[in-house]
Design a protein around this motif. Structure first.
Motif, PDB file in Angstrom:
ATOM      1  N   TYR A   6       0.830  -1.206   0.000  1.00  0.00           N
ATOM      2  CA  TYR A   6       0.000   0.000   0.000  1.00  0.00           C
ATOM      3  C   TYR A   6       0.870   1.265   0.000  1.00  0.00           C
ATOM      4  N   PHE A   7       0.385   2.252  -0.723  1.00  0.00           N
ATOM      5  CA  PHE A   7       1.023   3.557  -0.912  1.00  0.00           C
ATOM      6  C   PHE A   7       2.183   3.507  -1.917  1.00  0.00           C
ATOM      7  N   ASP A   8       2.370   2.359  -2.578  1.00  0.00           N
ATOM      8  CA  ASP A   8       3.322   2.312  -3.682  1.00  0.00           C
ATOM      9  C   ASP A   8       2.775   3.101  -4.871  1.00  0.00           C
ATOM     10  N   THR A   9       3.661   3.746  -5.586  1.00  0.00           N
ATOM     11  CA  THR A   9       3.304   4.387  -6.855  1.00  0.00           C
ATOM     12  C   THR A   9       3.740   3.465  -7.980  1.00  0.00           C
ATOM     13  N   VAL A  10       2.811   3.099  -8.857  1.00  0.00           N
ATOM     14  CA  VAL A  10       3.070   2.077  -9.871  1.00  0.00           C
ATOM     15  C   VAL A  10       2.590   2.550 -11.237  1.00  0.00           C
ATOM     16  N   THR A  11       3.044   1.850 -12.259  1.00  0.00           N
ATOM     17  CA  THR A  11       2.459   1.972 -13.599  1.00  0.00           C
ATOM     18  C   THR A  11       1.791   0.652 -13.923  1.00  0.00           C
ATOM     19  N   ILE A  12       0.640   0.712 -14.568  1.00  0.00           N
ATOM     20  CA  ILE A  12      -0.198  -0.460 -14.828  1.00  0.00           C
ATOM     21  C   ILE A  12      -0.372  -0.615 -16.325  1.00  0.00           C
ATOM     22  N   LYS A  13      -0.174  -1.846 -16.811  1.00  0.00           N
ATOM     23  CA  LYS A  13      -0.314  -2.136 -18.231  1.00  0.00           C
ATOM     24  C   LYS A  13      -1.421  -3.154 -18.475  1.00  0.00           C
ATOM     25  N   PRO A  65      -0.909  -1.701   9.252  1.00  0.00           N
ATOM     26  CA  PRO A  65       0.176  -1.335  10.179  1.00  0.00           C
ATOM     27  C   PRO A  65       1.180  -0.387   9.526  1.00  0.00           C
ATOM     28  N   GLU A  66       1.985   0.249  10.344  1.00  0.00           N
ATOM     29  CA  GLU A  66       2.988   1.188   9.851  1.00  0.00           C
ATOM     30  C   GLU A  66       4.096   0.463   9.092  1.00  0.00           C
ATOM     31  N   THR A  67       4.412  -0.735   9.530  1.00  0.00           N
ATOM     32  CA  THR A  67       5.474  -1.506   8.894  1.00  0.00           C
ATOM     33  C   THR A  67       5.066  -2.982   8.840  1.00  0.00           C
ATOM     34  N   GLY A  68       5.893  -3.771   8.156  1.00  0.00           N
ATOM     35  CA  GLY A  68       5.707  -5.216   8.177  1.00  0.00           C
ATOM     36  C   GLY A  68       4.857  -5.747   7.039  1.00  0.00           C
ATOM     37  N   ARG A  69       4.557  -7.045   7.133  1.00  0.00           N
ATOM     38  CA  ARG A  69       3.855  -7.758   6.079  1.00  0.00           C
ATOM     39  C   ARG A  69       2.400  -7.343   5.945  1.00  0.00           C
ATOM     40  N   GLY A  70       1.881  -6.640   6.933  1.00  0.00           N
ATOM     41  CA  GLY A  70       0.496  -6.187   6.859  1.00  0.00           C
ATOM     42  C   GLY A  70       0.262  -5.123   5.811  1.00  0.00           C
ATOM     43  N   ARG A  71       1.336  -4.574   5.258  1.00  0.00           N
ATOM     44  CA  ARG A  71       1.204  -3.541   4.232  1.00  0.00           C
ATOM     45  C   ARG A  71       1.190  -4.130   2.817  1.00  0.00           C
TER      46      ARG A  71
END
Length: 386
Positions: A6-13, A65-71
């Motif tokens: 989450y909150f990653d900026t991506v390009t989608i094709k 969560p702020e960090t970890g695998r939950g993101r």
């Protein structure tokens, strides 16, 4: 392949057309050429070139969560996509799209409009995934289903008019089984938390390779061939039509290595194919002449020999339609059709001085006279499955 969070900026094709999901500040016109009224919302299109208007940020719709695998974003998660340049959220609603009145228009909306929040919710549906499967770039083919209306994010090759700069239309597809509704994340551009997103891959122990019997591999290959052809939407450069089979007019690119400029290209045995084709033509001509002569009361060939030839003729002429018919019914896009479906067994069925062994493959490992597949060439292992 990198896990997407989450909150990653991506390009989608788009998986089929290889065009980027795109948006820009221009709006849909108030009225289309056919008189229909639009929402005048921000245009959402597909664009073949990579630019900043192709960037989308993945937003959560639940506490994370702020960090970890939950993101990590996972199969069946409900997400929002924010267009970075205009800071608006991707949405669709019950308004007809510009080119297809049966499909919904895609546009974007200001995040501050809370009453439109439901129109910005999309469920991530990964291909062949279970609950909890992590979404990954490149390999994670997915469908994006609009939560309120159940339509799928989709695009098609037809271009929009000049008011959209001739870009490809994006709309909401109601057909849940359409295999052209798959997309993938082409690249991760930025991590919303500021961490190094290029080293997220979790170490996975290598799987033990298992050997499989020839029969199992053969059956699986046939099933995969049929499934692959069922999902094709356009012709491809390795297609072959029935008229090409007896003459071996095209081959198959079996393996390529772009870095080393190496290739193995499979072709039929041209000498054997053309000898068989000429032999079949002569055989059919003799049979035709014999039948025509018999209608005029002449017996150029003895009855016993003629009966034998007629049996061989019926057996021979029935084979080609049996191979050509599935091409038009089962495999309409020609993929996986063998190049020598009939002539490989012709020599054993015709009482004539034709070769008694079926044609063999010829292979070539050259792209240019100076480049070839040498001793250290590594070929893919097609016989073992993990």
């Amino acid at each position: 392949m990198t896990e997407i969070r989450y909150f990653d900026t991506v390009t989608i094709k788009h998986k089929d057309s290889k065009q980027f999901l795109h948006s820009h500040v221009e709006k849909y016109p108030l009225r289309y050429d056919d008189g229909r009224i639009s929402s005048q919302g921000q245009q959402v299109t597909c664009y073949p070139h990579n630019d900043t208007n192709n960037q989308w940020q993945i937003l959560p719709t639940k506490e994370i969560p702020e960090t970890g695998r939950g993101r990590v974003v996972r199969h069946s998660d409900v997400i929002q996509l924010k267009h970075i340049v205009t800071q608006t959220l991707l949405m669709t609603h019950d308004v007809a799209s510009p080119l297809m009145a049966t499909n919904q228009e895609f546009t974007t909306v200001d995040p501050a409009l809370e009453e439109r929040r439901n129109d910005t919710l999309f469920q991530l549906q990964l291909n062949d995934a279970n609950d909890g499967t992590a979404w990954k770039s490149l390999s994670g083919h997915f469908k994006l289903q609009h939560l309120p209306t159940k339509v799928l994010l989709w695009t098609h090759p037809k271009a929009l008019p000049e008011w959209a700069f001739g870009q490809q239309e994006v709309n909401g597809n109601k057909n849940q089984q359409d295999k052209t509704t798959f997309w993938y994340v082409d690249d991760i551009l930025e991590d919303g938390s500021g961490n190094d997103f290029k080293n997220r891959t979790v170490h996975v122990e290598p799987k033990v390779m298992k050997k499989r019997s020839f029969v199992k591999k053969f059956v699986e290959l046939q099933i995969l061939m049929l499934q692959h052809n069922a999902g094709l939407t356009a012709d491809h450069p390795y297609a072959s039509d029935p008229i090409e089979w007896p003459f071996s007019l095209s081959g198959v690119s079996f393996w390529t290595n772009n870095e080393k400029q190496q290739q193995i290209y499979m072709i039929g045995n041209l000498l054997g194919f053309w000898i068989c084709s000429v032999g079949v033509s002569i055989f059919v001509g003799i049979m035709g002449a014999d039948m025509l002569a018999r209608r005029r009361g002449l017996d150029p060939i003895e009855d016993s020999t003629s009966s034998l030839l007629q049996r061989k003729h019926r057996r021979l002429t029935s084979r080609y339609p049996k191979q050509a018919l599935p091409k038009h019914i089962i495999l309409p896009r020609n993929m996986g059709i063998p190049l020598f479906p009939i002539l490989s067994n012709v020599p054993t069925k015709i009482p004539s001085p034709l070769p008694t062994r079926p044609p063999r493959f010829g292979t070539s490992s050259r792209i240019s006279p100076k480049l070839h597949c040498g001793r250290n060439c590594k070929l893919p292992n097609f016989g073992i499955r993990s």
